[in-house]
Scaffold this motif. Sequence first.
Motif, PDB file in Angstrom:
ATOM      1  N   ARG A  92       0.832  -1.206   0.000  1.00 31.74           N
ATOM      2  CA  ARG A  92       0.000   0.000   0.000  1.00 31.74           C
ATOM      3  C   ARG A  92       0.869   1.259   0.000  1.00 31.74           C
ATOM      4  NH1 ARG A  92      -3.304  -2.952   3.752  1.00 31.74           N
ATOM      5  NH2 ARG A  92      -2.423  -1.758   5.484  1.00 31.74           N
ATOM      6  N   LEU A  93       1.958   1.243   0.763  1.00 31.52           N
ATOM      7  CA  LEU A  93       2.876   2.381   0.751  1.00 31.52           C
ATOM      8  C   LEU A  93       3.479   2.577  -0.637  1.00 31.52           C
ATOM      9  CD1 LEU A  93       4.997   2.243   4.051  1.00 31.52           C
ATOM     10  CD2 LEU A  93       3.051   3.708   3.511  1.00 31.52           C
ATOM     11  N   LEU A  94       3.858   1.472  -1.270  1.00 36.24           N
ATOM     12  CA  LEU A  94       4.425   1.582  -2.614  1.00 36.24           C
ATOM     13  C   LEU A  94       3.431   2.219  -3.566  1.00 36.24           C
ATOM     14  CD1 LEU A  94       6.673   0.929  -4.678  1.00 36.24           C
ATOM     15  CD2 LEU A  94       5.573  -1.299  -5.004  1.00 36.24           C
ATOM     16  N   LYS A  95       2.180   1.783  -3.510  1.00 33.93           N
ATOM     17  CA  LYS A  95       1.163   2.344  -4.399  1.00 33.93           C
ATOM     18  C   LYS A  95       0.988   3.850  -4.134  1.00 33.93           C
ATOM     19  CE  LYS A  95      -1.350   0.287  -6.801  1.00 33.93           C
ATOM     20  NZ  LYS A  95      -2.472  -0.644  -6.603  1.00 33.93           N
ATOM     21  N   GLU A  96       1.065   4.254  -2.865  1.00 31.59           N
ATOM     22  CA  GLU A  96       0.967   5.678  -2.537  1.00 31.59           C
ATOM     23  C   GLU A  96       2.114   6.458  -3.159  1.00 31.59           C
ATOM     24  OE1 GLU A  96       0.768   6.432   1.623  1.00 31.59           O
ATOM     25  OE2 GLU A  96      -0.985   5.146   1.949  1.00 31.59           O
ATOM     26  N   HIS A  97       3.315   5.913  -3.087  1.00 34.72           N
ATOM     27  CA  HIS A  97       4.487   6.618  -3.602  1.00 34.72           C
ATOM     28  C   HIS A  97       4.486   6.642  -5.126  1.00 34.72           C
ATOM     29  CE1 HIS A  97       7.055   7.625  -0.070  1.00 34.72           C
ATOM     30  NE2 HIS A  97       6.186   6.818   0.500  1.00 34.72           N
ATOM     31  N   VAL A  98       4.024   5.582  -5.749  1.00 33.86           N
ATOM     32  CA  VAL A  98       3.887   5.593  -7.210  1.00 33.86           C
ATOM     33  C   VAL A  98       2.892   6.676  -7.622  1.00 33.86           C
ATOM     34  CG1 VAL A  98       2.966   4.311  -9.178  1.00 33.86           C
ATOM     35  CG2 VAL A  98       4.577   3.213  -7.618  1.00 33.86           C
ATOM     36  N   ALA A  99       1.756   6.743  -6.927  1.00 32.16           N
ATOM     37  CA  ALA A  99       0.741   7.739  -7.260  1.00 32.16           C
ATOM     38  C   ALA A  99       1.280   9.151  -7.057  1.00 32.16           C
ATOM     39  CB  ALA A  99      -0.511   7.518  -6.404  1.00 32.16           C
ATOM     40  N   ALA A 100       2.048   9.365  -5.981  1.00 30.62           N
ATOM     41  CA  ALA A 100       2.620  10.689  -5.723  1.00 30.62           C
ATOM     42  C   ALA A 100       3.609  11.076  -6.812  1.00 30.62           C
ATOM     43  CB  ALA A 100       3.303  10.702  -4.356  1.00 30.62           C
ATOM     44  N   TRP A 101       4.421  10.107  -7.255  1.00 34.91           N
ATOM     45  CA  TRP A 101       5.394  10.379  -8.317  1.00 34.91           C
ATOM     46  C   TRP A 101       4.692  10.751  -9.614  1.00 34.91           C
ATOM     47  CZ3 TRP A 101      10.557  10.975  -8.438  1.00 34.91           C
ATOM     48  CH2 TRP A 101      11.155  11.017  -9.690  1.00 34.91           C
ATOM     49  N   MET A 102       3.676   9.993  -9.965  1.00 31.05           N
ATOM     50  CA  MET A 102       2.970  10.264 -11.219  1.00 31.05           C
ATOM     51  C   MET A 102       2.281  11.622 -11.177  1.00 31.05           C
ATOM     52  SD  MET A 102       1.537   6.458 -12.132  1.00 31.05           S
ATOM     53  CE  MET A 102       0.804   6.989 -13.674  1.00 31.05           C
ATOM     54  N   LEU A 103       1.708  11.977 -10.020  1.00 31.77           N
ATOM     55  CA  LEU A 103       1.083  13.279  -9.885  1.00 31.77           C
ATOM     56  C   LEU A 103       2.121  14.388 -10.007  1.00 31.77           C
ATOM     57  CD1 LEU A 103      -1.451  14.987  -9.186  1.00 31.77           C
ATOM     58  CD2 LEU A 103      -0.840  14.683  -6.769  1.00 31.77           C
ATOM     59  N   HIS A 104       3.269  14.200  -9.370  1.00 34.99           N
ATOM     60  CA  HIS A 104       4.306  15.227  -9.349  1.00 34.99           C
ATOM     61  C   HIS A 104       4.921  15.427 -10.726  1.00 34.99           C
ATOM     62  CE1 HIS A 104       7.003  17.810  -7.007  1.00 34.99           C
ATOM     63  NE2 HIS A 104       7.976  17.405  -7.799  1.00 34.99           N
ATOM     64  N   THR A 105       5.044  14.363 -11.482  1.00 35.36           N
ATOM     65  CA  THR A 105       5.662  14.464 -12.809  1.00 35.36           C
ATOM     66  C   THR A 105       4.649  14.763 -13.902  1.00 35.36           C
ATOM     67  OG1 THR A 105       5.477  12.045 -13.099  1.00 35.36           O
ATOM     68  CG2 THR A 105       7.558  12.901 -12.212  1.00 35.36           C
ATOM     69  N   GLY A 106       3.364  14.765 -13.553  1.00 34.09           N
ATOM     70  CA  GLY A 106       2.336  15.042 -14.541  1.00 34.09           C
ATOM     71  C   GLY A 106       2.003  13.876 -15.440  1.00 34.09           C
ATOM     72  N   ARG A 107       2.471  12.663 -15.084  1.00 29.43           N
ATOM     73  CA  ARG A 107       2.146  11.481 -15.893  1.00 29.43           C
ATOM     74  C   ARG A 107       0.713  11.065 -15.602  1.00 29.43           C
ATOM     75  NH1 ARG A 107       4.948   7.359 -18.424  1.00 29.43           N
ATOM     76  NH2 ARG A 107       6.968   8.023 -17.618  1.00 29.43           N
ATOM     77  N   ARG A 108      -0.084  10.920 -16.654  1.00 32.24           N
ATOM     78  CA  ARG A 108      -1.497  10.586 -16.471  1.00 32.24           C
ATOM     79  C   ARG A 108      -1.745   9.091 -16.461  1.00 32.24           C
ATOM     80  NH1 ARG A 108      -4.861  14.952 -20.203  1.00 32.24           N
ATOM     81  NH2 ARG A 108      -4.075  16.836 -19.162  1.00 32.24           N
ATOM     82  N   GLN A 109      -0.870   8.329 -17.136  1.00 29.50           N
ATOM     83  CA  GLN A 109      -1.058   6.889 -17.213  1.00 29.50           C
ATOM     84  C   GLN A 109       0.260   6.186 -16.917  1.00 29.50           C
ATOM     85  OE1 GLN A 109      -2.601   6.076 -21.141  1.00 29.50           O
ATOM     86  NE2 GLN A 109      -4.704   6.284 -20.436  1.00 29.50           N
ATOM     87  N   PRO A 110       0.197   4.940 -16.429  1.00 25.17           N
ATOM     88  CA  PRO A 110       1.424   4.179 -16.228  1.00 25.17           C
ATOM     89  C   PRO A 110       2.182   3.994 -17.537  1.00 25.17           C
ATOM     90  CG  PRO A 110      -0.414   3.138 -15.100  1.00 25.17           C
ATOM     91  CD  PRO A 110      -0.993   4.221 -15.971  1.00 25.17           C
ATOM     92  N   ALA A 111       3.478   3.737 -17.408  1.00 27.31           N
ATOM     93  CA  ALA A 111       4.313   3.505 -18.580  1.00 27.31           C
ATOM     94  C   ALA A 111       3.851   2.258 -19.328  1.00 27.31           C
ATOM     95  CB  ALA A 111       5.771   3.338 -18.150  1.00 27.31           C
TER      96      ALA A 111
END
Length: 209
Positions: A92-111
Motif C-alpha cells: 500500500r505504501l508503494l502504491k501511494e508513492h507511485v501515485a505521488a510520483w505520477m502526480l508530481h511528474t504530470g504522468r497521467r497513465q502508467p508507462a
Amino acid sequence: MTIDRGVPPQPGGHRGGRTVTEGGEATPADGRLLLTLQAFCETHERAWHGFALTQVGSDQDAALVVAGMKAHLRQRWALALRQEIPATYAWRLLKEHVAAWMLHTGRRQPALLESAVLDTVVRRLRAGRPGDGRRELPEGRGLHTAILGLPERQHDVIVLRYVLDMDEEEIAQYLGRPAATVRSHLRHAHRNLARALELPEPADSQGAP
C-alpha cells in the motif's frame, strides 16, 4: 515544471522529511528492528522495483520511488510489524508513492509494459483455443489500454503475474487476499481483457461468477 530527481516525491506532495500519513511513528532505533527491516526489504525490493518500473517507465525513476517508499517504511516499521501481513502494508505504501510520483511528474497513465509481456498475456488469453494462434496479435498499445481499464485489483494481479512472474501464493501475500481470491481476480481479468480485445474468452473464465 522541473523535476528534481535527486529526492523522491512523498505522498501528500512533499519531498523528503515526514509525510502527512506517518501519524507520528518514530524511526526504529532498535538495532534488531533495523535488521528485520533490512531483511524484509531485501526479500521484496525486486518486486517493488519491478512494479514501480511498469508505472514510471525508467529504472532510475523506479529506484527513486522505491527509495522514498523504503524511507517511509523505515519510519513506519514498528507499525508495519503490527499488521497481519507486513508485505501488504508495504504494498500500500508503494502504491501511494507511485501515485505521488505520477502526480508530481504530470504522468497521467502508467508507462507501457514491455511488448514481450503483452504478447505473453495475449497467449494466455488464447490458451486452449485450437487454431486461434493464427490470428495477429493486437497492437501493444491496445492491450496496454485494456490493462489500464481493469479494476485496480485485476490490474495489479496481471502485472504481478505476468510482469514479475509471481505465483498466486506470492501475489496473495502482497495484496493481502487469499490465493483463491487472487485466482478469481485473474479469471475476471482474463475475461475482461479478452472482451476488450475481441478475443474468445479463456476456457477457465467461462462461467466464472
